[in-house]
Write an enzyme that holds these catalytic residues in place. Sequence first.
Site, mmCIF file in Angstrom:
data_model
loop_
_atom_site.group_PDB
_atom_site.id
_atom_site.type_symbol
_atom_site.label_atom_id
_atom_site.label_comp_id
_atom_site.label_asym_id
_atom_site.label_seq_id
_atom_site.Cartn_x
_atom_site.Cartn_y
_atom_site.Cartn_z
ATOM 1 N N TYR A 3 0.829 -1.201 0.000
ATOM 2 C CA TYR A 3 0.000 0.000 0.000
ATOM 3 C C TYR A 3 0.864 1.252 0.000
ATOM 4 C CZ TYR A 3 0.643 0.951 5.040
ATOM 5 O OH TYR A 3 1.163 1.271 6.261
ATOM 6 N N ARG B 200 8.260 4.525 -4.668
ATOM 7 C CA ARG B 200 8.199 3.558 -3.561
ATOM 8 C C ARG B 200 7.155 2.479 -3.830
ATOM 9 N NH1 ARG B 200 7.287 5.562 2.480
ATOM 10 N NH2 ARG B 200 5.170 5.851 1.688
ATOM 11 N N ARG C 135 -7.350 -21.744 -2.172
ATOM 12 C CA ARG C 135 -6.375 -21.174 -1.238
ATOM 13 C C ARG C 135 -5.057 -21.932 -1.333
ATOM 14 N NH1 ARG C 135 -6.952 -18.895 4.573
ATOM 15 N NH2 ARG C 135 -4.774 -19.023 5.173
ATOM 16 N N HIS D 6 -0.733 -21.014 -0.459
ATOM 17 C CA HIS D 6 0.221 -19.972 -0.076
ATOM 18 C C HIS D 6 0.996 -19.441 -1.289
ATOM 19 C CE1 HIS D 6 -0.680 -21.017 4.007
ATOM 20 N NE2 HIS D 6 0.288 -20.251 4.499
ATOM 21 N N LYS E 121 6.367 -1.782 1.855
ATOM 22 C CA LYS E 121 5.186 -1.207 2.517
ATOM 23 C C LYS E 121 4.036 -2.206 2.375
ATOM 24 C CE LYS E 121 3.043 3.289 3.336
ATOM 25 N NZ LYS E 121 3.099 3.216 4.796
ATOM 26 N N GLU F 117 12.355 2.047 13.832
ATOM 27 C CA GLU F 117 11.461 3.153 13.477
ATOM 28 C C GLU F 117 10.343 3.156 14.506
ATOM 29 O OE1 GLU F 117 9.633 2.490 9.617
ATOM 30 O OE2 GLU F 117 9.479 0.340 9.978
ATOM 31 N N LEU G 20 10.990 1.328 6.983
ATOM 32 C CA LEU G 20 10.385 1.849 5.757
ATOM 33 C C LEU G 20 11.163 3.087 5.311
ATOM 34 C CD1 LEU G 20 7.788 1.423 3.948
ATOM 35 C CD2 LEU G 20 6.917 3.446 5.113
HETATM 36 N N1 PDD Z 1 2.694 5.280 7.759
HETATM 37 N N2 PDD Z 1 7.349 3.726 9.062
HETATM 38 C C1 PDD Z 1 6.169 3.085 9.095
HETATM 39 C C2 PDD Z 1 6.112 1.736 9.738
HETATM 40 C C3 PDD Z 1 5.020 3.661 8.529
HETATM 41 O O1 PDD Z 1 3.847 3.003 8.541
HETATM 42 C C4 PDD Z 1 5.120 4.964 7.951
HETATM 43 C C5 PDD Z 1 3.944 5.643 7.325
HETATM 44 C C6 PDD Z 1 6.378 5.601 7.961
HETATM 45 C C7 PDD Z 1 6.569 6.983 7.358
HETATM 46 O O2 PDD Z 1 6.517 6.940 5.957
HETATM 47 P P1 PDD Z 1 6.034 8.195 5.100
HETATM 48 O O3 PDD Z 1 6.826 9.349 5.543
HETATM 49 O O4 PDD Z 1 6.314 7.809 3.711
HETATM 50 O O5 PDD Z 1 4.552 8.396 5.374
HETATM 51 C C8 PDD Z 1 7.468 4.953 8.513
HETATM 52 C C9 PDD Z 1 1.543 5.751 7.067
HETATM 53 C C10 PDD Z 1 1.278 7.197 7.248
HETATM 54 C C11 PDD Z 1 0.356 4.862 7.375
HETATM 55 O O6 PDD Z 1 0.574 3.661 7.381
HETATM 56 O O7 PDD Z 1 -0.765 5.353 7.541
#
Ligand code: PDD
Length: 277
Positions: free
Chosen positions: A32, A51, A98, A100, A141, A173, A197
């Site tokens: 996403y 990304r 289904r 995997h 992501k 993070e 991320l």
């Molecule tokens: N989250 N790390 C994680 C685990 C995240 O889920 C996000 C963003 C970030 C920051 O990434 P960016 O600056 O590109 O938004 C870092 C978004 C906002 C969400 O999942 O809603």
Amino acid sequence: MTWCCLNGTMMPIEQAKISPMDRGFLFGDGVYEVMARVDGRIRAKSLHQARLQSSLDAIGLSVSVDDVFAGVDQLTEKAGLLDAKIYIQVTRGAAAARDHAFPSKISPTVFLTISEFAAVSQKPSIAIVRPDIRWRRNSIKSVSLLGNVLLMQEARASGAHEAILHRDHLVTEASTSNVFVIRGQSLMTPPLSDLILPGITRHLVIEMASQIGLNVIEEPIHVDSLPDADGVFVSSSTRGLMPIVELDPGGQVGNGQLTQAFMALQAAYDERLHHHE
Ligand code: PDD
């Protein structure tokens, strides 16, 4: 009416239907993106496009990013929101059985949503500090967010606003954002790796920090060093820069006040948000 776009078709969200056999639902098999639209412009659109492409490549999913973003343009027009939060969800799609492993015949599900959103400065906030319980490929992501969900829930339940995470005592993070530490005129953040991320806001913060004369250091940060920093903040597309003034465990960060360096970065970020791509 809340509009969404499902597989290229615009519709009110109540009408959107996805199969229970969708691999996003069964396996969390998808990726996403989240983007902020400010004053009618998507912030750092090309970085989000790149990304999304790399997340798709990492899970072997072939979807045209240009087509996805054409859908985003249509949806933003339909919704008519100048300031909005846009979510792109792409899963491997629904298969008859289904299994995997990837099915040979399957078409992806692309689901886009948009909602009203105001990019506002964040108040001084509290973060819990916890071991990073997630898988090891957080640079993708992925929609598989159970670890992040449990950590954010724990933060909320204890009256905090974020969960800062560490692996082997090194900060990775936070549950929905990247982490920065301020010491004097230096800005520190963990280096990019599989464990975090590559945040778009992180990228912008590093660029702005250099422009305003801060010394940017991308190096591992020991979790025990957080409380005696001058400042800690987290960054994301939806929250912008959020200062963390209290840690649990850890107590007050520095003297509990926002630093000049943070305020200069916040001002640079606001300016960038409203006046640049
Ligand atoms: N989250 N790390 C994680 C685990 C995240 O889920 C996000 C963003 C970030 C920051 O990434 P960016 O600056 O590109 O938004 C870092 C978004 C906002 C969400 O999942 O809603």
